[in-house]
Design a protein around this motif. Structure first.
Motif, PDB file in Angstrom:
ATOM      1  N   MET A  88       0.823  -1.205   0.000  1.00 60.99           N
ATOM      2  CA  MET A  88       0.000   0.000   0.000  1.00 60.99           C
ATOM      3  C   MET A  88       0.859   1.256   0.000  1.00 60.99           C
ATOM      4  N   ASP A  92       0.522   3.917  -2.886  1.00 61.59           N
ATOM      5  CA  ASP A  92       0.289   5.332  -2.590  1.00 61.59           C
ATOM      6  C   ASP A  92       1.351   6.213  -3.247  1.00 61.59           C
ATOM      7  N   PRO A 100      -9.523   8.988  -2.455  1.00 59.50           N
ATOM      8  CA  PRO A 100      -9.723   7.925  -1.462  1.00 59.50           C
ATOM      9  C   PRO A 100     -10.426   6.698  -2.065  1.00 59.50           C
ATOM     10  N   GLU A 101     -11.301   6.925  -3.024  1.00 60.61           N
ATOM     11  CA  GLU A 101     -12.004   5.811  -3.669  1.00 60.61           C
ATOM     12  C   GLU A 101     -11.033   4.942  -4.466  1.00 60.61           C
ATOM     13  N   GLN A 102     -10.119   5.564  -5.196  1.00 62.30           N
ATOM     14  CA  GLN A 102      -9.127   4.795  -5.953  1.00 62.30           C
ATOM     15  C   GLN A 102      -8.228   4.009  -5.002  1.00 62.30           C
ATOM     16  N   ARG A 103      -7.840   4.654  -3.917  1.00 66.27           N
ATOM     17  CA  ARG A 103      -7.001   3.986  -2.915  1.00 66.27           C
ATOM     18  C   ARG A 103      -7.734   2.783  -2.331  1.00 66.27           C
ATOM     19  N   ALA A 104      -9.008   2.960  -2.010  1.00 65.85           N
ATOM     20  CA  ALA A 104      -9.804   1.869  -1.433  1.00 65.85           C
ATOM     21  C   ALA A 104      -9.966   0.716  -2.412  1.00 65.85           C
ATOM     22  N   GLU A 105     -10.094   1.006  -3.695  1.00 69.53           N
ATOM     23  CA  GLU A 105     -10.224  -0.052  -4.704  1.00 69.53           C
ATOM     24  C   GLU A 105      -9.007  -0.968  -4.700  1.00 69.53           C
ATOM     25  N   LEU A 107      -6.662  -1.091  -2.089  1.00 69.72           N
ATOM     26  CA  LEU A 107      -6.465  -1.586  -0.724  1.00 69.72           C
ATOM     27  C   LEU A 107      -7.346  -2.794  -0.407  1.00 69.72           C
ATOM     28  N   LYS A 108      -8.587  -2.792  -0.871  1.00 71.67           N
ATOM     29  CA  LYS A 108      -9.472  -3.920  -0.544  1.00 71.67           C
ATOM     30  C   LYS A 108      -8.945  -5.236  -1.108  1.00 71.67           C
ATOM     31  N   TRP A 109      -8.292  -5.197  -2.269  1.00 69.40           N
ATOM     32  CA  TRP A 109      -7.729  -6.417  -2.847  1.00 69.40           C
ATOM     33  C   TRP A 109      -6.467  -6.854  -2.122  1.00 69.40           C
TER      34      TRP A 109
END
Length: 187
Positions: A88, A92, A100-105, A107-109
């Motif tokens: 991560m 980053d 934040p949405e792109q980061r979460a996409e 990060l969740k994987w």
């Protein structure tokens, strides 16, 4: 300044030597999760120092608070440990994650690979030694079928570019033929 790119990654000029010309350093070993971090460093074209802990000097210098690997030390000198945290950090820093949405996409994987995929693929003894793979189950674990379904419809896990998410999931899948000769993963 951008000097080159790979889908999903922006490479800055002298990216690995920003702060006082220190290189990123990766403490690790081939038989650990370190190669996953190594793979992402290569994909992002980051110049880094590989510090295998088989070398006693590297093992003694490893700044991980529990002496484990992987441990990534960026130019700032602050140790980043746990493969997911290392991925991560690199995503980053080099992965074009602008919201934040792109980061979460992504990060969740990464979290899914470490928390859910790893225990499916690697069945361990109570002492933590890998003894088998869940891929031998008949039928195979439902999550593997779902992953195959997702990747049958798209080339990458996140959007239309290779990201740290692909490295996180792909890294675990690539370990299967190494740990279990003759076992295949069709995803």
């Amino acid at each position: 300044t951008t000097t080159g790119s790979r889908p999903g990654f922006t490479i800055r000029a002298s990216a690995a030597q920003d702060d006082n010309h220190r290189k990123i350093k990766l403490f690790g070993s081939a038989g650990s999760r370190s190669p996953i971090v190594n793979w992402l460093l290569h994909e992002a074209k980051v110049d880094f120092e590989d510090a295998p802990i088989s070398n006693p000097e590297n093992a003694a210098a490893n700044p991980h608070p529990f002496g484990q690997i992987p441990c990534l030390v960026p130019e700032s000198g602050e140790a980043i440990f746990e493969s997911g945290a290392c991925l991560m950090y690199l995503a980053d820093r080099y992965g074009n994650l602008e919201t934040p949405e792109q980061r979460a996409e992504v990060l969740k994987w990464i979290i899914w690979a470490n928390a859910s995929l790893d225990p499916i693929l690697f069945i361990e003894t109570p002492t933590g030694r890998v003894k088998d793979t869940g891929l031998k189950r008949n039928p195979p674990p439902r999550a593997i079928g779902r992953l195959e379904d997702i990747l049958s419809k798209q080339n990458y896990l996140v959007g239309d570019a290779f990201t740290a998410a692909d490295v996180a999931v792909g890294g675990y899948l690539l370990y299967i033929p190494l740990f279990f000769r003759g076992e295949s993963v069709i995803v």
